[in-house]
Design a protein around this motif. Structure first.
Motif, PDB file in Angstrom:
ATOM      1  N   SER A  70      29.597  16.172 -35.753  1.00  0.00           N
ATOM      2  CA  SER A  70      28.478  16.652 -34.955  1.00  0.00           C
ATOM      3  C   SER A  70      28.542  16.009 -33.576  1.00  0.00           C
ATOM      4  CB  SER A  70      27.145  16.327 -35.624  1.00  0.00           C
ATOM      5  OG  SER A  70      26.915  14.942 -35.620  1.00  0.00           O
ATOM      6  N   ALA A  71      27.815  16.598 -32.649  1.00  0.00           N
ATOM      7  CA  ALA A  71      27.767  16.080 -31.285  1.00  0.00           C
ATOM      8  C   ALA A  71      26.331  16.153 -30.777  1.00  0.00           C
ATOM      9  CB  ALA A  71      28.680  16.864 -30.370  1.00  0.00           C
ATOM     10  N   VAL A  72      25.951  15.151 -29.983  1.00  0.00           N
ATOM     11  CA  VAL A  72      24.631  15.109 -29.370  1.00  0.00           C
ATOM     12  C   VAL A  72      24.836  14.921 -27.879  1.00  0.00           C
ATOM     13  CG1 VAL A  72      22.404  13.921 -29.304  1.00  0.00           C
ATOM     14  CG2 VAL A  72      23.665  14.037 -31.447  1.00  0.00           C
ATOM     15  N   ILE A  73      24.147  15.734 -27.060  1.00  0.00           N
ATOM     16  CA  ILE A  73      24.233  15.537 -25.620  1.00  0.00           C
ATOM     17  C   ILE A  73      22.907  14.984 -25.115  1.00  0.00           C
ATOM     18  CG2 ILE A  73      26.071  17.187 -25.168  1.00  0.00           C
ATOM     19  CD1 ILE A  73      23.975  19.188 -24.274  1.00  0.00           C
ATOM     20  N   ILE A  74      23.018  14.047 -24.175  1.00  0.00           N
ATOM     21  CA  ILE A  74      21.870  13.293 -23.709  1.00  0.00           C
ATOM     22  C   ILE A  74      21.883  13.233 -22.199  1.00  0.00           C
ATOM     23  CG2 ILE A  74      20.711  11.051 -23.824  1.00  0.00           C
ATOM     24  CD1 ILE A  74      23.313  11.501 -26.313  1.00  0.00           C
ATOM     25  N   ASP A  75      20.711  13.331 -21.593  1.00  0.00           N
ATOM     26  CA  ASP A  75      20.558  13.100 -20.162  1.00  0.00           C
ATOM     27  C   ASP A  75      20.272  11.609 -20.002  1.00  0.00           C
ATOM     28  OD1 ASP A  75      19.967  13.014 -17.499  1.00  0.00           O
ATOM     29  OD2 ASP A  75      18.207  14.321 -17.613  1.00  0.00           O
ATOM     30  N   PHE A  76      21.183  10.900 -19.358  1.00  0.00           N
ATOM     31  CA  PHE A  76      21.059   9.450 -19.278  1.00  0.00           C
ATOM     32  C   PHE A  76      20.639   8.961 -17.901  1.00  0.00           C
ATOM     33  CE2 PHE A  76      25.302  10.246 -17.891  1.00  0.00           C
ATOM     34  CZ  PHE A  76      25.597   9.257 -16.964  1.00  0.00           C
ATOM     35  N   SER A  77      20.090   9.826 -17.058  1.00  0.00           N
ATOM     36  CA  SER A  77      19.695   9.391 -15.720  1.00  0.00           C
ATOM     37  C   SER A  77      18.543   8.387 -15.818  1.00  0.00           C
ATOM     38  CB  SER A  77      19.285  10.585 -14.868  1.00  0.00           C
ATOM     39  OG  SER A  77      18.237  11.290 -15.484  1.00  0.00           O
ATOM     40  N   GLY A  78      18.643   7.343 -15.039  1.00  0.00           N
ATOM     41  CA  GLY A  78      17.617   6.303 -15.017  1.00  0.00           C
ATOM     42  C   GLY A  78      17.845   5.176 -15.996  1.00  0.00           C
ATOM     43  N   CYS A 105      28.505  26.000 -28.544  1.00  0.00           N
ATOM     44  CA  CYS A 105      27.116  26.398 -28.345  1.00  0.00           C
ATOM     45  C   CYS A 105      26.368  25.463 -27.385  1.00  0.00           C
ATOM     46  CB  CYS A 105      26.389  26.471 -29.678  1.00  0.00           C
ATOM     47  SG  CYS A 105      26.439  24.957 -30.633  1.00  0.00           S
ATOM     48  N   LEU A 106      26.904  24.268 -27.127  1.00  0.00           N
ATOM     49  CA  LEU A 106      26.262  23.324 -26.211  1.00  0.00           C
ATOM     50  C   LEU A 106      26.564  23.618 -24.745  1.00  0.00           C
ATOM     51  CD1 LEU A 106      26.936  19.962 -28.084  1.00  0.00           C
ATOM     52  CD2 LEU A 106      24.774  21.193 -27.940  1.00  0.00           C
ATOM     53  N   GLU A 107      27.520  24.492 -24.492  1.00  0.00           N
ATOM     54  CA  GLU A 107      27.993  24.737 -23.124  1.00  0.00           C
ATOM     55  C   GLU A 107      26.888  25.107 -22.128  1.00  0.00           C
ATOM     56  OE1 GLU A 107      31.566  27.130 -20.852  1.00  0.00           O
ATOM     57  OE2 GLU A 107      31.396  27.250 -23.028  1.00  0.00           O
ATOM     58  N   PRO A 108      25.937  25.984 -22.461  1.00  0.00           N
ATOM     59  CA  PRO A 108      24.895  26.317 -21.473  1.00  0.00           C
ATOM     60  C   PRO A 108      23.980  25.140 -21.122  1.00  0.00           C
ATOM     61  CG  PRO A 108      24.821  27.836 -23.345  1.00  0.00           C
ATOM     62  CD  PRO A 108      25.831  26.808 -23.656  1.00  0.00           C
ATOM     63  N   LEU A 109      23.927  24.138 -21.966  1.00  0.00           N
ATOM     64  CA  LEU A 109      23.045  22.993 -21.733  1.00  0.00           C
ATOM     65  C   LEU A 109      23.701  21.872 -20.935  1.00  0.00           C
ATOM     66  CD1 LEU A 109      21.557  22.869 -25.319  1.00  0.00           C
ATOM     67  CD2 LEU A 109      20.445  23.745 -23.281  1.00  0.00           C
ATOM     68  N   ILE A 110      24.967  22.050 -20.595  1.00  0.00           N
ATOM     69  CA  ILE A 110      25.683  20.996 -19.880  1.00  0.00           C
ATOM     70  C   ILE A 110      25.436  21.146 -18.386  1.00  0.00           C
ATOM     71  CG2 ILE A 110      27.946  20.023 -19.361  1.00  0.00           C
ATOM     72  CD1 ILE A 110      28.792  20.883 -22.159  1.00  0.00           C
ATOM     73  N   ASN A 111      24.500  20.354 -17.897  1.00  0.00           N
ATOM     74  CA  ASN A 111      24.231  20.261 -16.460  1.00  0.00           C
ATOM     75  C   ASN A 111      23.554  18.924 -16.175  1.00  0.00           C
ATOM     76  OD1 ASN A 111      21.713  20.722 -17.525  1.00  0.00           O
ATOM     77  ND2 ASN A 111      21.444  22.717 -16.590  1.00  0.00           N
ATOM     78  N   GLY A 112      23.793  18.390 -15.025  1.00  0.00           N
ATOM     79  CA  GLY A 112      23.257  17.085 -14.672  1.00  0.00           C
ATOM     80  C   GLY A 112      24.066  15.978 -15.321  1.00  0.00           C
ATOM     81  N   ASP A 161      14.133   2.927 -25.086  1.00  0.00           N
ATOM     82  CA  ASP A 161      14.101   3.341 -23.681  1.00  0.00           C
ATOM     83  C   ASP A 161      13.661   4.794 -23.590  1.00  0.00           C
ATOM     84  OD1 ASP A 161      14.436   3.673 -20.990  1.00  0.00           O
ATOM     85  OD2 ASP A 161      16.388   2.693 -20.912  1.00  0.00           O
ATOM     86  N   GLU A 162      12.470   5.041 -23.039  1.00  0.00           N
ATOM     87  CA  GLU A 162      11.901   6.385 -22.970  1.00  0.00           C
ATOM     88  C   GLU A 162      12.613   7.289 -21.969  1.00  0.00           C
ATOM     89  OE1 GLU A 162       9.481   7.676 -24.885  1.00  0.00           O
ATOM     90  OE2 GLU A 162       9.447   5.818 -26.025  1.00  0.00           O
ATOM     91  N   LYS A 163      13.398   6.717 -21.040  1.00  0.00           N
ATOM     92  CA  LYS A 163      14.096   7.512 -20.029  1.00  0.00           C
ATOM     93  C   LYS A 163      15.256   8.296 -20.634  1.00  0.00           C
ATOM     94  CE  LYS A 163      13.207   3.992 -16.593  1.00  0.00           C
ATOM     95  NZ  LYS A 163      13.854   2.941 -15.814  1.00  0.00           N
ATOM     96  N   PHE A 164      15.675   7.906 -21.797  1.00  0.00           N
ATOM     97  CA  PHE A 164      16.788   8.527 -22.502  1.00  0.00           C
ATOM     98  C   PHE A 164      16.321   9.861 -23.064  1.00  0.00           C
ATOM     99  CE2 PHE A 164      20.461   7.842 -25.445  1.00  0.00           C
ATOM    100  CZ  PHE A 164      21.338   7.428 -24.478  1.00  0.00           C
ATOM    101  N   LYS A 165      16.802  10.988 -22.520  1.00  0.00           N
ATOM    102  CA  LYS A 165      16.319  12.307 -22.929  1.00  0.00           C
ATOM    103  C   LYS A 165      17.388  13.042 -23.722  1.00  0.00           C
ATOM    104  CE  LYS A 165      13.466  12.579 -18.871  1.00  0.00           C
ATOM    105  NZ  LYS A 165      13.983  12.269 -17.562  1.00  0.00           N
ATOM    106  N   ILE A 166      17.084  13.336 -24.960  1.00  0.00           N
ATOM    107  CA  ILE A 166      18.003  14.104 -25.806  1.00  0.00           C
ATOM    108  C   ILE A 166      17.883  15.572 -25.421  1.00  0.00           C
ATOM    109  CG2 ILE A 166      18.574  14.752 -28.160  1.00  0.00           C
ATOM    110  CD1 ILE A 166      17.164  12.126 -29.031  1.00  0.00           C
ATOM    111  N   LYS A 167      19.018  16.176 -25.063  1.00  0.00           N
ATOM    112  CA  LYS A 167      19.002  17.596 -24.700  1.00  0.00           C
ATOM    113  C   LYS A 167      19.127  18.457 -25.946  1.00  0.00           C
ATOM    114  CE  LYS A 167      20.378  17.894 -19.969  1.00  0.00           C
ATOM    115  NZ  LYS A 167      21.161  18.674 -19.037  1.00  0.00           N
TER     116      LYS A 167
END
Length: 162
Positions: A24-32, A71-78, A103-109
């Motif tokens: 499995s794979a999880v993508i995360i927005d790690f800004s901040g 299926c994760l391809e459209p969510l890959i930005n930033g 850390d609340e800044k960690f956003k799971i996409k």
């Protein structure tokens, strides 16, 4: 940091091997997120058989192009961090969910498992999948309860006969 074509090909080849054997794979927005927290996450990931990479979006799209994680391809930005689970499908989701509490800044996409996308709201479904060890323990507890119940019913039947 500028990457030449040779380095990019090496990165794509290395991560493609991981991508093929990942469950499995999880993508995360790690800004901040500060680098110390990312280093703590990487340390925990090595303990849990999870591989974490920060890859350029264009390279990541090339890597997942013909895989189960397409299926994760459209969510890959930033800014994207990708976590691959190698031994158990819920390992990366558990690790990220645990780190998200710190850390609340960690956003799971989103996450991907069995060629299906799992939204960030439903990531707990993947995180709650029992590991093999947990499943065996549950099975042994059920077997123990069944055998004790059978013994008690047998004793009650013997008592009723007398």
């Amino acid at each position: 940091m500028s990457l030449n074509i040779k380095k990019k090909k090496m990165i794509v080849a290395k991560i493609s091997k991981i991508n093929q054997c990942a469950l499995s794979a999880v993508i995360i927005d790690f800004s901040g997120i500060c680098t110390n927290d990312l280093n703590k996450l990487r340390k925990k990931s090595r303990e849990n058989d999870v591989i974490i990479n920060i890859i350029r979006n264009k390279l990541l799209k090339l890597i997942i192009k013909n895989s189960n994680f397409k299926c994760l391809e459209p969510l890959i930005n930033g800014p994207i961090l990708i976590a691959y689970s190698l031994k158990h499908p819920g390992a990366a989701a558990r690790l990220i969910k645990e780190f998200n509490k710190i850390d609340e800044k960690f956003k799971i996409k989103a996450a991907s498992y069995n060629n299906k996308i799992i939204n960030s709201e439903n990531i707990s479904i993947l995180a709650e999948l029992p590991t093999y060890k947990e499943a065996i323990v549950r099975f042994l507890i059920i077997i123990k309860d069944i055998s004790i119940g059978k013994l008690i019913r047998t004793l009650i039947n013997i008592k009723n006969i007398k």
